[in-house]
Design a protein around this motif. Structure first.
Motif, PDB file in Angstrom:
ATOM      1  N   ASN A 173      27.812   0.158 -35.419  1.00  0.00           N
ATOM      2  CA  ASN A 173      27.887   1.599 -35.166  1.00  0.00           C
ATOM      3  C   ASN A 173      28.934   2.311 -36.029  1.00  0.00           C
ATOM      4  OD1 ASN A 173      26.448   3.520 -33.658  1.00  0.00           O
ATOM      5  ND2 ASN A 173      28.172   3.842 -32.273  1.00  0.00           N
ATOM      6  N   GLN A 230      22.488   4.546 -30.649  1.00  0.00           N
ATOM      7  CA  GLN A 230      22.230   3.556 -31.685  1.00  0.00           C
ATOM      8  C   GLN A 230      22.562   2.147 -31.208  1.00  0.00           C
ATOM      9  OE1 GLN A 230      23.106   4.551 -35.764  1.00  0.00           O
ATOM     10  NE2 GLN A 230      24.092   2.568 -36.128  1.00  0.00           N
ATOM     11  N   GLN A 231      23.663   2.011 -30.462  1.00  0.00           N
ATOM     12  CA  GLN A 231      24.041   0.692 -29.964  1.00  0.00           C
ATOM     13  C   GLN A 231      22.985   0.128 -29.019  1.00  0.00           C
ATOM     14  OE1 GLN A 231      28.006   1.763 -28.420  1.00  0.00           O
ATOM     15  NE2 GLN A 231      28.877   0.230 -29.802  1.00  0.00           N
TER      16      GLN A 231
END
Length: 332
Positions: free
Chosen positions: A40, A2-3
């Protein structure tokens, strides 16, 4: 993962714009919720990731490229079960193909397990017969089970034929490289024999279809010699390779200066569309290697070229003899 994805989104924005504000606006969530996703602390849902990917015009494969390199997303063409579905398929294909005719850099590479689709989309008995074969195979309600080809062509919708012809005409304006082998013509010949022997294709119409098929072989030979698409108004290039080493697959690759995409068969007339960058590069390299291991027929010499096309004409002649005599087996 996701990052990395969020960082990719940040890279799409000007320096003076906040990724948190942007995500909050796009997903219609408050600042704190967007902040947690950017940092996150809260996972993006699949739906949210898709919305963001569409907004930033990022291939959905980007969601996976940062993780497993073996995971792809493919787009499947719509299912076809009737004449309306087939007409929609032709029209959608035309809409997707038309922009390529205006791009000098556009090209198509075709691994021809069967005679390429665009040769069978002209005003001919063969085109009508191909449509008949496709619909008999794809039809699910059984309504075409006992329909003869002669009955079918009496009622084939004009709009269906017009959409097929329009799609076929479009290919005249795009440079094409094809891989054929000695078996490329076999599928069509087997279809002719199959329905002739089952009584659904009359002798007269079967012979007309064979005549159209012979014309296509001559047409391809002329293109091979001239290295241009016949009837092209923009001198679109044409190259034909004879590939004896590998079995063809009917895979089609479309390339421009800005993008590569390929289509690989799923069922009859339906394809998986692959846009994954790394995979498209691999497919392009595969085709380049196949060229090195194939024979470019324009350079092969008149003898080898004539032998290749004469062998196809001989196969057609063998089928014609079978139709006229309706005896003796044919070996391809």
């Amino acid at each position: 993962m996701q990052q990395t994805f969020i960082q990719h989104l940040k890279n799409q924005l000007p320096e003076d714009r906040s990724i948190i504000d942007e995500i909050a606006d796009i997903l219609n969530i408050n600042y704190d919720a967007a902040y947690r996703r950017v940092n996150n602390k809260t996972n993006l849902s699949l739906e949210e990731a898709v919305i963001l990917a569409k907004h930033f015009k990022i291939s959905l494969n980007k969601l996976f490229e940062v993780g497993s390199q073996q995971t792809l997303i493919a787009e499947k063409s719509p299912k076809i079960v009737n004449t309306a579905g087939l007409e929609g398929y032709f029209k959608a294909s035309l809409q997707n193909l038309a922009p390529l005719t205006k791009m000098k850099s556009a090209s198509i590479t075709y691994s021809a397990k069967d005679i390429p689709l665009f040769y069978t989309l002209t005003d001919s008995f063969l085109t009508r017969y191909k449509i008949y074969v496709w619909l008999k195979f794809l039809n699910e309600d059984g309504s075409m089970a006992k329909t003869t080809f002669e009955d079918f062509i009496k009622h084939i919708p004009t709009s269906l034929l017009e959409s097929a012809f329009a799609l076929g005409e479009t290919y005249n304006y795009i440079s094409i490289t094809e891989f054929w082998n000695d078996n490329t013509i076999n599928g069509t010949l087997q279809q002719i024999l199959y329905y002739f022997e089952t009584g659904l294709l009359s002798k007269e119409l079967a012979l007309n279809i064979c005549k159209d098929l012979s014309y296509i072989v001559d047409h391809v030979e002329r293109q091979t010699i001239n290295q241009t698409i016949i009837n092209s108004k923009n001198n679109a290039a044409y190259k034909l390779y004879k590939s004896d080493l590998l079995t063809m697959s009917n895979t089609i690759m479309v390339k421009t200066n800005h993008q590569k995409v390929f289509f690989t068969p799923f069922t009859v007339l339906t394809y998986f569309k692959i846009q994954h960058g790394q995979t498209c590069e691999e497919m392009d390299r595969f085709f380049q290697k196949q060229m090195l291991n194939s024979k470019l027929l324009v350079n092969a010499g008149e003898r080898d070229r004539s032998l290749f096309f004469n062998k196809m004409h001989q196969k057609i002649k063998s089928v014609i003899e079978r139709i006229n005599a309706d005896n003796d087996s044919i070996v391809f």
